[in-house]
Design a protein around this motif. Structure first.
Motif, PDB file in Angstrom:
ATOM      1  N   ALA A  43     -17.520  32.095   1.313  1.00 12.03           N
ATOM      2  CA  ALA A  43     -17.737  33.186   2.263  1.00 12.03           C
ATOM      3  C   ALA A  43     -18.670  34.247   1.686  1.00 12.03           C
ATOM      4  O   ALA A  43     -19.596  34.717   2.363  1.00 12.03           O
ATOM      5  N   VAL A  44     -18.443  34.649   0.439  1.00  9.05           N
ATOM      6  CA  VAL A  44     -19.283  35.677  -0.180  1.00  9.05           C
ATOM      7  C   VAL A  44     -20.695  35.140  -0.405  1.00  9.05           C
ATOM      8  O   VAL A  44     -21.687  35.857  -0.210  1.00  9.05           O
ATOM      9  N   ALA A  93      -2.788  40.948   3.254  1.00  5.45           N
ATOM     10  CA  ALA A  93      -3.363  40.184   4.361  1.00  5.45           C
ATOM     11  C   ALA A  93      -4.421  40.995   5.101  1.00  5.45           C
ATOM     12  O   ALA A  93      -5.467  40.455   5.498  1.00  5.45           O
ATOM     13  N   MET A  94      -4.179  42.283   5.290  1.00  6.79           N
ATOM     14  CA  MET A  94      -5.166  43.127   5.973  1.00  6.79           C
ATOM     15  C   MET A  94      -6.450  43.241   5.155  1.00  6.79           C
ATOM     16  O   MET A  94      -7.555  43.217   5.708  1.00  6.79           O
ATOM     17  N   LEU A  95      -6.312  43.361   3.841  1.00  5.33           N
ATOM     18  CA  LEU A  95      -7.498  43.450   2.981  1.00  5.33           C
ATOM     19  C   LEU A  95      -8.273  42.136   2.977  1.00  5.33           C
ATOM     20  O   LEU A  95      -9.511  42.138   3.003  1.00  5.33           O
ATOM     21  N   LEU A  96      -7.555  41.005   2.937  1.00  5.41           N
ATOM     22  CA  LEU A  96      -8.226  39.712   3.010  1.00  5.41           C
ATOM     23  C   LEU A  96      -8.916  39.528   4.357  1.00  5.41           C
ATOM     24  O   LEU A  96     -10.037  39.011   4.437  1.00  5.41           O
ATOM     25  N   ALA A  97      -8.244  39.965   5.434  1.00  3.58           N
ATOM     26  CA  ALA A  97      -8.854  39.875   6.755  1.00  3.58           C
ATOM     27  C   ALA A  97     -10.107  40.754   6.822  1.00  3.58           C
ATOM     28  O   ALA A  97     -11.118  40.361   7.426  1.00  3.58           O
ATOM     29  N   VAL A 178     -13.791  32.181   8.241  1.00  5.27           N
ATOM     30  CA  VAL A 178     -12.592  31.756   8.975  1.00  5.27           C
ATOM     31  C   VAL A 178     -11.561  31.185   8.001  1.00  5.27           C
ATOM     32  O   VAL A 178     -10.351  31.415   8.149  1.00  5.27           O
ATOM     33  N   ALA A 179     -12.017  30.441   7.012  1.00  3.80           N
ATOM     34  CA  ALA A 179     -11.105  29.924   5.992  1.00  3.80           C
ATOM     35  C   ALA A 179     -10.464  31.068   5.218  1.00  3.80           C
ATOM     36  O   ALA A 179      -9.274  31.027   4.873  1.00  3.80           O
ATOM     37  N   LEU A 180     -11.250  32.127   4.967  1.00  3.70           N
ATOM     38  CA  LEU A 180     -10.708  33.293   4.261  1.00  3.70           C
ATOM     39  C   LEU A 180      -9.668  34.004   5.123  1.00  3.70           C
ATOM     40  O   LEU A 180      -8.618  34.438   4.625  1.00  3.70           O
ATOM     41  N   ALA A 181      -9.938  34.112   6.424  1.00  5.65           N
ATOM     42  CA  ALA A 181      -8.961  34.712   7.334  1.00  5.65           C
ATOM     43  C   ALA A 181      -7.698  33.858   7.424  1.00  5.65           C
ATOM     44  O   ALA A 181      -6.584  34.377   7.568  1.00  5.65           O
TER      45      ALA A 181
END
Length: 416
Positions: A43-44, A93-97, A178-181
């Protein structure tokens, strides 16, 4: 006494009341950790078009996660799983999202991604240490607990294999973000499911159970707000030291295997070597958990770590890629048993109120050793012959085991 009580099986562990529900919830959350490294890097990289940025951001995440692991575990020991895990998992989870959203567009700021990665790393829920603490509640029998920890270690190995495969499937139909989410969703759902399981719902309030008695209220040093630091004696120190040595061995092994296959012009065979390591670890863990050992857990840990180091040193002498794959598979036989034993020692070295923290220190030592060795090995490869690099990588595990054995003999000799 029945035969099942004398030789408890893995089926007995899974038939324990609430074990499957609790273990399944923890595994669902821990699956996100198996997916995170690959999905984060992809993703990055897509957002910044830079492998250097991707490596830096994920390194910041893992270093922060490892550094704060004992503090998060201590907070759970002090305040309880029900109070700490839901807000921690929600924040994570919010930070990862947020990181997933930031990487969904090209040209994302590397500084912003790094800050978000550090914040997410600081709030990573310690689902592994929490589950191992819950195992000690679910199966208080020490023989059964050995099987439970072995099962846990084998499942963790499998998650590290399944996670990247799931990421590979996801990025075929969606963006890496999307995989990260998905990682964020998995850890939140798994954590909340874990908290809702009966063993966690029925836990006592640590703040109340550790309240000072009338005799101790006059002394501020014994209040529940000023607990003494984690003290596990020589057993816990051994588990931490040997875990760090094993982490250094395995952290170096990944790079050394890549260098070996590059030297033999077989880069595609790297995956087979890593699969052999995981398969060997799974087989070794299942066999180890089924054996009713008569020697002490501390001696077992030293012998397992020494065996892992010696096999790694021999691996560097492999004349052919297939031989190296076989040696790596043999080395894997000692990985899950050694990790299982380290957690057993940590568990029996402290009281119930510090088990999460003790397990987290073992886990932190392993991960820190792995990260440090990977960096050092990257500098050594190309400057020294590969067999010598393999031997140097094996040294920490052998030395940590030998040092512990020597201290144990000295202590036994000094006893009247």
């Amino acid at each position: 006494m029945s035969s099942s009580s004398l030789m408890p099986s893995y089926a007995v562990v899974l038939r324990t009341r609430y074990a499957c529900r609790t273990f399944g919830a923890a595994l669902l959350g821990r699956l996100s950790y198996g997916m995170l490294s690959l999905s984060g890097v992809l993703a990055v990289k897509k957002a910044t078009n830079s492998y250097a940025a991707a490596g830096t951001v994920m390194a910041l995440f893992w270093l922060t996660s490892v550094f704060f692991s004992p503090a998060r575990a201590a907070l759970i020991d002090r305040r309880g799983v029900r109070r700490v895990l839901p807000p921690m998992a929600t924040a994570y989870a919010m930070l990862l999202a947020g990181l997933a959203f930031a990487t969904s567009r090209a040209g994302a700021s590397v500084v912003l991604l790094g800050v978000m990665a550090v914040a997410a790393g600081a709030t990573t829920p310690p689902l592994g240490p929490v589950m191992r603490m819950l195992w000690s509640r679910l199966v208080p029998d020490r023989r059964l607990l050995q099987r439970a920890y072995s099962l846990d270690a084998v499942a963790e190995e499998l998650l590290l294999v399944i996670g990247p495969l799931l990421v590979g499937l996801l990025i075929r139909v969606a963006e890496p973000s999307v995989a990260l989410a998905t990682c964020a969703a998995l850890v939140l759902i798994g954590s909340l499911a874990l908290v809702s399981s009966p063993p966690v719902r029925g836990e006592n309030d640590p703040a109340k159970s550790s309240a000072p008695s009338d005799d101790s209220m006059s002394s501020p040093k014994t209040s529940s707000r000023r607990r003494p630091p984690l003290q596990g004696g020589p057993g816990l120190r051994q588990a931490i030291a040997v875990s760090a040595g094993m982490g250094m061995c395995l952290g170096a092994l990944d790079l050394l295997v890549i260098a070996f296959f590059d030297e033999h012009h077989r880069p595609g065979a790297v995956a087979w070597a890593l699969a052999a390591l995981s398969a060997g670890s799974a087989i070794g863990g299942l066999v180890y958990g089924a054996v009713p050992w008569r020697i002490s857990s501390r001696l077992r840990l030293s012998l397992l770590a020494a065996a892992l180091g010696l096999v790694l040193a021999a691996t560097g002498l492999s004349p052919h890629p297939y031989v190296l794959i076989a040696w790596v598979g043999v080395g894997g036989l000692f990985v899950a048993p050694a990790i299982t034993t380290a957690y057993l020692i940590a568990d029996e070295s402290v009281g119930p109120a510090a088990r999460t923290q003790a397990g987290a220190w073992v886990n932190t030592a392993f991960n820190a050793g792995s990260a440090g060795a990977a960096a050092a090995t990257g500098w050594l490869v190309g400057r020294m012959p590969l067999p010598l690099c393999f031997a140097l990588a094996a040294t920490p595990a052998v030395l940590s085991a030998a040092t512990v054995l020597h201290r144990s003999h000295r202590l036994s000799d000094d006893r009247p």
